[in-house]
Design a protein around this motif. Structure first.
Motif, PDB file in Angstrom:
ATOM      1  N   ALA A  39       0.839  -1.212   0.000  1.00  0.00           N
ATOM      2  CA  ALA A  39       0.000   0.000   0.000  1.00  0.00           C
ATOM      3  C   ALA A  39       0.865   1.249   0.000  1.00  0.00           C
TER       4      ALA A  39
ATOM      5  N   VAL B  25       1.809   2.211  -3.454  1.00  0.00           N
ATOM      6  CA  VAL B  25       0.761   2.978  -4.146  1.00  0.00           C
ATOM      7  C   VAL B  25       0.786   4.435  -3.682  1.00  0.00           C
TER       8      VAL B  25
ATOM      9  N   PRO C 143     -10.852  -0.052   5.760  1.00  0.00           N
ATOM     10  CA  PRO C 143     -10.350  -1.354   5.339  1.00  0.00           C
ATOM     11  C   PRO C 143      -9.088  -1.264   4.491  1.00  0.00           C
ATOM     12  N   TYR C 144      -8.346  -2.340   4.485  1.00  0.00           N
ATOM     13  CA  TYR C 144      -7.160  -2.454   3.640  1.00  0.00           C
ATOM     14  C   TYR C 144      -7.553  -3.403   2.514  1.00  0.00           C
ATOM     15  N   HIS C 145      -7.755  -2.844   1.304  1.00  0.00           N
ATOM     16  CA  HIS C 145      -8.140  -3.671   0.149  1.00  0.00           C
ATOM     17  C   HIS C 145      -6.881  -4.236  -0.471  1.00  0.00           C
TER      18      HIS C 145
ATOM     19  N   GLU D 237      -6.929  -5.426  -4.233  1.00  0.00           N
ATOM     20  CA  GLU D 237      -7.013  -4.285  -5.158  1.00  0.00           C
ATOM     21  C   GLU D 237      -5.672  -3.563  -5.259  1.00  0.00           C
ATOM     22  N   VAL D 238      -5.015  -3.479  -4.122  1.00  0.00           N
ATOM     23  CA  VAL D 238      -3.707  -2.804  -4.107  1.00  0.00           C
ATOM     24  C   VAL D 238      -2.733  -3.573  -5.005  1.00  0.00           C
TER      25      VAL D 238
ATOM     26  N   ASP E  86      -3.455  -5.762  -7.426  1.00  0.00           N
ATOM     27  CA  ASP E  86      -3.903  -5.710  -8.828  1.00  0.00           C
ATOM     28  C   ASP E  86      -3.498  -4.379  -9.458  1.00  0.00           C
ATOM     29  N   TYR E  87      -3.714  -3.328  -8.694  1.00  0.00           N
ATOM     30  CA  TYR E  87      -3.366  -1.998  -9.195  1.00  0.00           C
ATOM     31  C   TYR E  87      -1.870  -1.913  -9.498  1.00  0.00           C
TER      32      TYR E  87
ATOM     33  N   GLU F 170      -0.866  -3.649 -12.654  1.00  0.00           N
ATOM     34  CA  GLU F 170      -1.241  -2.951 -13.887  1.00  0.00           C
ATOM     35  C   GLU F 170      -0.479  -1.646 -14.073  1.00  0.00           C
TER      36      GLU F 170
ATOM     37  N   ARG G 218      -5.875   2.952 -14.561  1.00  0.00           N
ATOM     38  CA  ARG G 218      -7.002   2.833 -13.647  1.00  0.00           C
ATOM     39  C   ARG G 218      -6.790   3.693 -12.415  1.00  0.00           C
TER      40      ARG G 218
ATOM     41  N   PRO H 209      -6.578   2.467  -5.944  1.00  0.00           N
ATOM     42  CA  PRO H 209      -7.504   1.921  -4.945  1.00  0.00           C
ATOM     43  C   PRO H 209      -7.483   2.787  -3.691  1.00  0.00           C
TER      44      PRO H 209
ATOM     45  N   LEU I 211      -6.663   3.613  -0.131  1.00  0.00           N
ATOM     46  CA  LEU I 211      -5.541   3.091   0.640  1.00  0.00           C
ATOM     47  C   LEU I 211      -5.891   3.027   2.125  1.00  0.00           C
ATOM     48  N   PRO I 212      -5.275   2.079   2.828  1.00  0.00           N
ATOM     49  CA  PRO I 212      -5.519   2.026   4.269  1.00  0.00           C
ATOM     50  C   PRO I 212      -5.017   3.304   4.933  1.00  0.00           C
TER      51      PRO I 212
END
Ligand code: SF4
Ligand code: SF4
Lengths: 193, 650
Positions: A77, A80, A110-112, A115-116, A118-119, A122, B393, B396, B398-399
């Motif tokens: 995370a 990102v 929440p910690y997705h 999705e993190v 996958d992102y 990509e 995209r 997402p 983020l936490p």
């Protein structure tokens, strides 16, 4: 060689040592180097960013936006979160082991994780994704995550410095009783990628 | 000399050694703490004295006393620490010093780890003392040496103002260790000479105040050349005056007349590096229309030389002022422009070229130079392409990752205890400055106020006076107790205000990196010393209800807390357990694990404590590697499913 490396992670993961190793290795190799660290309150499991700037003495302490040529992320995370700093041709090494903040465990935010990931796959298709946590545990504990990541970043040439300079820097900066274990972790990291 | 990587703070420390410092004092505070820590490692080798003082005022006074006798001394603190030391500093400016005295007050624009963004230079202006402001570690070393020389030359304290990005940034520096060594080969002659000049009296104050004004003129003349002032006019440096020169942008200068540039840049501190990086343009960040030949006025010392500033502004139609902190340089230039009747337009933080708050960076400088009037933190980096894949995209969510108390932090236990004992009575919890400020987060939610060092005890008294029926519990740490908690405690006793004072005694000064304090029994010179016990202090000061508890014993502590709440007068309770980060040195405790066979997955442990070692793994409550074995989760678990374990599974 002139480059800017960003190290992103969570307080307690040892990003400060990692950035100091890289900068010291650069100086050992005869290059100017600057770093900037997050020291203070955020070190208690908050987001931390280390900026390492090598090979140019005319730079500030912080990497400008979209300018980092290398990303070494200790946590997905946080990789990102660092995206805004990355150059379009950035080379990235990302530890895929997540650290869920207490806010996520408590269910506040929440910690997705999927999705993190996958992102990241990509957005940074060339990035090297590794489970550095697993290797660190093998090497003796999560506290070795930083040297495992250094080893992997050196092997992938995201840190484009002579191996000997890096090892020498580890010797200069890691206290004697932990040195052997850290060098082992570095070597295990180098095998990773 | 070999180059080595030094933090700005380490460079300042080495500067002090190169100046032959004799006495080092300070109070820890981010981002200043590593200066004294570095000096402590060198003290016995080189033969000088270091101490962590009880607070910043004590630190400055100790340093001043040493300097009265001719010792070179340095005192370090963070910017808000200067508020505490200011009482001494304001008059010390009048009295003056003998041995060089450098006051390092580290500012924290952002702020990153501070309660405000105050600018040390404003204090310096009020005290009429000179300030040196380095831009990088190498210059920090050099200017620290200069600060000692200046202080001795003018017999006044000199302030050094680093900011966070200098303190906690590192760069390659070479250290002349031989020179450092030779400083200490002959001991400095020190003797205090009795003289009425050391005694402040109204008549002397008046004279000395005039003396300071006069000296300010001398500082200005002193600060007209490197390393204090660096000016660069492109044409004088033999560079073709491209950027913003009058060509096409205004009336051409007459024959023999000097060019008037469209824009000049005035900068100081770390901002000088942002400016240079942007102008070097090699970065590709700067979307500046012309080449890099802007006139530059780089300030490394205040007060600035008015004549030089006027001469510079005369050459520029506009100047952009780039400075961390308040627009003090910008205001000073405006006054100078007015005095010299210049029509130069001065912009910076005051007219919205930069936001008046927060720290700067190269992107913001680039944006300001690109001519935009925007105040936001968005940057011209937008003009740099990002890869297609990055755009593909949206990011997402983020936490959220705020800093938290460590796994096994005794403060977590203490806040849980007082929450259980007092919140049902609508108690107010006043907090203070330290790791325990992090007790504000969920689920502990135990900090209702936070203002400044020591304020928990005293704010609590005001709150209690206003609402006598409501229990008020005041929390502060051991180091804060010694720093400024004790007078507040005496105030509660003296005025019989029945607040409950809680000393979170974790045997260290944790937030700033585990410095010693008077309660620890060891000083910075590594000597065993008296352990000042807050319990004994409280008793001696007349607090009648004084107790010590182990916060890891939840039920006993809750009982004592309830008893204290019942007690009609002021009470003081010391919650004593070492900081979790000290376990690294003292050997760890056993760890804890969840027995998944009996765990009902109720989540009570997580929900009540919020320990970062308590996580969910595939939906089940699990204790991870970071557990340091405080054992309080085992005590709150209703099904008794948490127990000590020897080895740890991950
Ligand atoms: S014993 Fe429980 S509360 Fe204490 S550190 Fe370990 S997991 Fe956290
Ligand atoms: S409180 Fe006890 S029973 Fe409930 S989830 Fe936690 S460990 Fe399991």
């Amino acid at each position: 060689m002139k480059t800017d490396l960003l190290i992103a992670g969570v307080g307690g993961q040892g990003t400060v040592l990692a950035s100091r190793v890289i900068a010291t290795a650069a100086i050992n190799a005869g290059l100017p180097a600057f770093t900037s660290e997050t020291i203070g309150m955020a070190q208690r499991e908050g987001c931390v960013l280390s900026h390492v700037r090598i090979g140019d003495s005319n730079v500030g302490p912080l990497i400008p936006k979209r300018y980092a040529k290398g990303l070494i992320a200790f946590e997905p995370a946080e990789a990102v979160r660092a995206m805004g700093f990355l150059d379009k041709n950035v080379r990235a090494l990302i530890n895929t082991r997540p650290i869920a903040p207490v806010t996520a465990t408590l269910g506040q935010a929440p910690y997705h994780f999927r999705e993190v990931l996958d992102y990241l796959r990509e957005a940074l298709p060339e990035a090297v994704l590794v489970d550095a946590g697993a290797i660190a545990l093998e090497a003796g504990g999560l506290k070795f995550t930083n040297t495992v990541m250094l080893g992997a970043a050196a092997a992938t040439r995201i840190i484009d410095l002579p191996r000997t300079s890096l090892l020498q820097a580890i010797e200069q900066l890691v206290p004697g009783k932990y040195l052997e274990a850290n060098i082992k972790a570095f070597e295990m990291g180098a095998q990773l990628s | 000399m070999k180059k080595e990587l030094l933090l700005g703070n380490e460079a300042i420390a080495w500067g002090a050694v190169l100046a032959g410092v004799n006495v080092v004092t300070g109070y820890p505070g981010t981002p200043s703490s590593e200066i004294v820590a570095t000096l402590a490692d060198l003290a016995s080798d080189y033969g000088f004295y270091v101490e962590w003082s009880v607070n910043e005022k004590a630190a400055l006074e100790v340093a001043a006393g040493a300097s009265y006798s001719g010792a070179r001394s340095i005192v370090t603190m963070k910017q808000v620490g200067l508020n505490v030391a200011a009482d001494a500093m304001m008059t010390l400016a009048y009295i003056g010093v003998k041995g060089g005295l450098v006051i390092v007050s580290a500012d924290d624009p952002g702020p990153h780890s501070s309660q405000n963004e105050q600018d040390t230079r404003a204090y310096a202006r009020m005290a009429k003392l000179p300030v040196l402001e380095p831009s990088d570690p190498e210059e920090a070393l050099r200017l620290t040496v200069e600060a000692f020389e200046l202080s001795e030359k003018f017999s006044v304290p000199v302030i050094l103002r680093p900011t966070t990005r200098l303190c906690h940034g590192s760069g390659s520096v070479s250290i002349d260790r031989e020179k450092a060594r030779s400083n200490y080969s002959v001991p400095r002659k020190m003797s205090f000479e009795r003289d009425s000049k050391w005694v402040i009296f109204p008549a002397l104050s008046r004279r000395r105040h005039q003396g300071l004004w006069d000296m300010n003129q001398e500082f200005q003349s002193h600060f007209s050349a490197p390393p204090f002032l660096l000016t660069n006019i492109p044409e004088e440096a033999g560079i073709s005056a491209g950027a913003g020169s009058t060509a096409g942008k205004g009336p051409a200068p007459g024959p023999g007349a000097q060019l008037r540039y469209e824009l000049g840049i005035v900068c100081c501190g770390v901002s000088r590096r942002y400016v240079k990086e942007v102008l070097a343009a090699a970065t590709g960040v700067a979307a500046i229309d012309n080449d890099t030949a802007y006139p530059m006025f780089e300030v490394a010392a205040f007060p600035i030389n008015a004549e030089a500033a006027a001469a510079f502004m005369k050459r520029c139609r506009r100047v952009l002022v780039v400075e961390e902190g308040d627009p003090l340089l910008e205001e000073e230039l405006a006054l100078i422009a007015q005095k010299y009747q210049l029509d130069t337009v001065i912009s910076g933080r005051k007219d919205g070229k930069f936001s008046p708050v927060g720290e700067l960076n190269a992107d913001l400088v680039s944006l300001a130079l690109s001519g935009s009037e925007m105040r936001s933190t968005t940057t011209t980096a937008q003009s740099i392409p990002i890869s297609d894949t990055m755009q593909q995209r949206p990011q997402p969510d983020l936490p959220v990752r705020p800093p938290v108390l460590c796994a096994g932090c005794p403060h977590r236990a203490s806040f849980y205890i007082w929450g259980q004992a007092a919140r049902k009575h609508q108690a107010i919890f006043t907090g203070d400055i330290g790791c325990y400020t992090l007790g504000n987060a969920q689920p502990l939610d135990a900090v209702d106020t936070c203002l400044c060092m020591g304020a928990s005890f005293t704010l609590a008294q005001g709150l209690k006076l206003a609402e006598p029926k409501r229990p008020v519990v005041a929390f502060l740490g051991d180091s804060t107790f010694f720093h400024s908690g004790i007078p507040g405690m005496i105030n509660a006793v003296f005025n019989n205000t029945p607040i409950k004072m809680v000393v979170l005694d974790n045997r260290t000064t944790a937030m700033t990196g585990n410095q010693t304090n008077p309660g620890v029994g060891q000083n910075l010179m590594g000597k065993q010393t008296v352990t000042v016990d807050p319990l004994a202090v409280a008793k001696a000061c007349g607090v009648q209800f004084v107790r010590e508890v182990d916060p890891f014993d939840l039920s006993a502590s809750i009982a004592t807390a309830s008893e204290a709440l019942q007690y009609p007068g002021p009470a003081l309770i010391v919650m004593r357990q070492p900081c979790a980060t000290l376990l690294k040195h003292t050997g760890s405790r056993m760890r804890f694990a969840v027995n998944s066979a009996t765990c009902t997955n109720c989540g009570i442990c997580i929900g009540k404590l919020g320990c970062p070692a308590l996580v969910r793994k595939e939906g089940k409550v699990h204790i991870n590697d970071s557990c340091t074995g405080c054992g309080i989760c085992a005590q709150v678990c209703p099904s008794g499913s948490i127990a000590e374990v020897q080895a740890h599974e991950n």
